[in-house]
Scaffold this active site. Structure first.
Site, PDB file in Angstrom:
ATOM      1  N   ARG A 292       0.865  -1.176   0.000  1.00 54.10           N
ATOM      2  CA  ARG A 292       0.000   0.000   0.000  1.00 54.10           C
ATOM      3  C   ARG A 292       0.902   1.227   0.000  1.00 54.10           C
ATOM      4  O   ARG A 292       1.701   1.433   0.926  1.00 54.10           O
ATOM      5  CB  ARG A 292      -0.914   0.011   1.228  1.00 54.10           C
ATOM      6  CG  ARG A 292      -1.815   1.260   1.336  1.00 54.10           C
ATOM      7  CD  ARG A 292      -2.592   1.216   2.648  1.00 54.10           C
ATOM      8  NE  ARG A 292      -3.392   2.408   2.858  1.00 54.10           N
ATOM      9  CZ  ARG A 292      -4.675   2.542   2.526  1.00 54.10           C
ATOM     10  NH1 ARG A 292      -5.295   1.545   1.930  1.00 54.10           N
ATOM     11  NH2 ARG A 292      -5.334   3.651   2.768  1.00 54.10           N
TER      12      ARG A 292
ATOM     13  N   HIS B 286      -7.355   0.833  -6.823  1.00 53.28           N
ATOM     14  CA  HIS B 286      -7.687   0.346  -5.479  1.00 53.28           C
ATOM     15  C   HIS B 286      -8.527  -0.924  -5.613  1.00 53.28           C
ATOM     16  O   HIS B 286      -9.703  -0.965  -5.245  1.00 53.28           O
ATOM     17  CB  HIS B 286      -8.456   1.427  -4.722  1.00 53.28           C
ATOM     18  CG  HIS B 286      -8.395   1.289  -3.233  1.00 53.28           C
ATOM     19  ND1 HIS B 286      -7.890   0.169  -2.597  1.00 53.28           N
ATOM     20  CD2 HIS B 286      -8.802   2.139  -2.228  1.00 53.28           C
ATOM     21  CE1 HIS B 286      -7.971   0.333  -1.289  1.00 53.28           C
ATOM     22  NE2 HIS B 286      -8.519   1.513  -1.039  1.00 53.28           N
TER      23      HIS B 286
ATOM     24  N   GLN C 297     -10.457  -2.593  -2.590  1.00 55.33           N
ATOM     25  CA  GLN C 297     -11.647  -1.810  -2.225  1.00 55.33           C
ATOM     26  C   GLN C 297     -12.803  -2.143  -3.155  1.00 55.33           C
ATOM     27  O   GLN C 297     -13.967  -2.181  -2.730  1.00 55.33           O
ATOM     28  CB  GLN C 297     -11.340  -0.314  -2.289  1.00 55.33           C
ATOM     29  CG  GLN C 297     -12.502   0.586  -1.896  1.00 55.33           C
ATOM     30  CD  GLN C 297     -12.837   0.509  -0.418  1.00 55.33           C
ATOM     31  OE1 GLN C 297     -11.950   0.644   0.419  1.00 55.33           O
ATOM     32  NE2 GLN C 297     -14.096   0.298  -0.090  1.00 55.33           N
TER      33      GLN C 297
ATOM     34  N   ASP D 103     -15.526  10.253  -2.133  1.00 56.50           N
ATOM     35  CA  ASP D 103     -14.264  10.110  -1.407  1.00 56.50           C
ATOM     36  C   ASP D 103     -13.850  11.508  -0.962  1.00 56.50           C
ATOM     37  O   ASP D 103     -14.440  12.516  -1.385  1.00 56.50           O
ATOM     38  CB  ASP D 103     -13.205   9.471  -2.312  1.00 56.50           C
ATOM     39  CG  ASP D 103     -11.981   8.976  -1.540  1.00 56.50           C
ATOM     40  OD1 ASP D 103     -12.001   9.010  -0.296  1.00 56.50           O
ATOM     41  OD2 ASP D 103     -11.007   8.554  -2.197  1.00 56.50           O
TER      42      ASP D 103
ATOM     43  N   CYS E  51     -15.386   5.045   0.866  1.00 55.16           N
ATOM     44  CA  CYS E  51     -14.321   4.099   1.217  1.00 55.16           C
ATOM     45  C   CYS E  51     -13.697   4.406   2.576  1.00 55.16           C
ATOM     46  O   CYS E  51     -12.989   3.556   3.122  1.00 55.16           O
ATOM     47  CB  CYS E  51     -13.258   4.049   0.122  1.00 55.16           C
ATOM     48  SG  CYS E  51     -12.432   5.619  -0.191  1.00 55.16           S
TER      49      CYS E  51
ATOM     50  N   ARG F 143     -14.431  -5.227   3.563  1.00 52.36           N
ATOM     51  CA  ARG F 143     -13.012  -5.248   3.214  1.00 52.36           C
ATOM     52  C   ARG F 143     -12.373  -6.548   3.688  1.00 52.36           C
ATOM     53  O   ARG F 143     -11.581  -7.175   2.977  1.00 52.36           O
ATOM     54  CB  ARG F 143     -12.260  -4.064   3.844  1.00 52.36           C
ATOM     55  CG  ARG F 143     -12.607  -2.680   3.335  1.00 52.36           C
ATOM     56  CD  ARG F 143     -12.351  -2.491   1.850  1.00 52.36           C
ATOM     57  NE  ARG F 143     -11.023  -2.867   1.407  1.00 52.36           N
ATOM     58  CZ  ARG F 143      -9.914  -2.146   1.584  1.00 52.36           C
ATOM     59  NH1 ARG F 143      -9.955  -0.983   2.197  1.00 52.36           N
ATOM     60  NH2 ARG F 143      -8.749  -2.559   1.117  1.00 52.36           N
TER      61      ARG F 143
END
Length: 341
Positions: free
Chosen positions: A119, A146, A149, A242, A282, A328
């Site tokens: 990440r 991502h 996600q 987001d 997210c 997740r």
């Protein structure tokens, strides 16, 4: 490492053993749906208390150049539930990117670990790890994509969808980076009705649009990019957003971004254009003044009831952000089981 399927774990007849998971476009709709189906199965087993451990003795390296709550904990719990182990490597505790190259780090780690998660900012880094590793590499987030996600988002939408068939959703806000790119691409692969609702200067770049359209031509997905919020949200069942700004960005960027995106803030009026839609984010979200960033933006711009989303929407029955966050872990667990068991 190669993306060619190997003999091994089969998800709905799809071979995923030893595969990297770097970006959505590396996979077919059948493979992605297979992961979602496996995630739903593992989630049900976890809730029922009869989950079978399939990763006993497996070791996963977690490389975090960016801070994380959901991604890190999801990988750690998923591996522990399945009998495996994780080792955290952050900038303060490893040589990656400092005294040792990405390639050398990959060649060391794959002698000890069964997989590597990364990440960080630069998508080239996760590509370099995969190129120089003989074990699967997972993208936990880069500036470009991502994908883990997306598994959580699609499982959550499938759980809450009002009817079977293609998903209809909109992403509202700054769509130039990982969330906008990935929601556009994943929807294109999966045959969804996808709306990117943002100022044109904040749309995914032309290359991403073309890649997504090529997959949409195969799947039958409908891709719409628009600056008009009423048009973009008409008939959708899910509305995503987001954060607009990040700590560390200069004040001039904040001023410009907030001014540009203020008409795209998710509030009750904007949500009224949709089809009794569910709200998704997210996380983390600046929906109130209970964080340093939230207070700073509220003080500077007078957004006292939330930045990219108002508090009343975030806390409403339409909000499924914590279902999304929980998923997740279940979807990451499916990825681990499918590629490593």
């Amino acid at each position: 490492m190669t993306l060619t399927p190997h003999e091994g774990t089969s998800v709905r007849g799809v071979k995923l053993h030893n595969r990297d998971f770097l970006q959505e476009s590396d996979f077919s709709a059948e493979e992605l749906q297979g992961l979602l189906d496996l995630a739903a199965q593992l989630k049900a087993e976890n809730k029922a208390g009869n989950e079978r451990q399939q990763l006993v003795g497996k070791h996963l390296a977690l490389i975090f150049e960016k801070t994380s709550t959901r991604t890190r904990i999801a990988f750690e719990i998923a591996m522990k539930d399945q009998g495996g182990h994780t080792t955290l490597l952050d900038p303060a505790s490893s040589q990656i990117g400092h005294k040792e190259s990405i390639a050398d780090t990959a060649r060391v780690l794959d002698r000890w670990f069964d997989a590597i998660e990364y990440r960080g900012a630069d998508h080239a880094t996760v590509l370099a790890l995969a190129e120089n590793s003989t074990v699967p590499v997972f993208n936990g987030l880069t500036d470009r994509w991502h994908p883990t996600q997306m598994l959580a988002d699609f499982l959550t939408m499938q759980e809450h969808a009002p009817a079977t068939g293609s998903l209809r959703y909109a992403y509202v806000g700054d769509a130039r980076y990982n969330m906008g790119n990935s929601l556009l691409m994943m929807g294109a692969i999966m045959g969804s009705d996808v709306r990117i609702v943002a100022p044109k200067s904040l749309w995914p770049d032309q290359e991403i649009q073309e890649l997504a359209q090529a997959r949409a031509d195969i799947s039958g997905a409908m891709l719409t990019l628009t600056e008009n919020t009423a048009e973009g949200l008409a008939g959708v069942d899910f509305v995503h957003t987001d954060v607009w700004v990040s700590m560390g960005e200069p004040k001039e960027v904040w001023n410009e971004r907030v001014a540009l995106l203020r008409p795209y803030r998710i509030d009750a009026e904007l949500m009224s254009h949709a089809n009794n839609a569910k709200f998704m984010h997210c996380l983390p979200a600046y929906h109130d003044q209970n964080t340093a960033v939230g207070r700073q933006i509220a003080d500077q711009f007078g957004l006292l009831d939330g930045v990219e989303v108002t508090d009343d929407v975030f806390e409403s029955p339409a909000s499924i952000v914590f279902d999304q966050a929980e998923n997740r872990m279940h979807t990451i667990k499916a990825l681990l089981v499918a590629t490593l068991s």
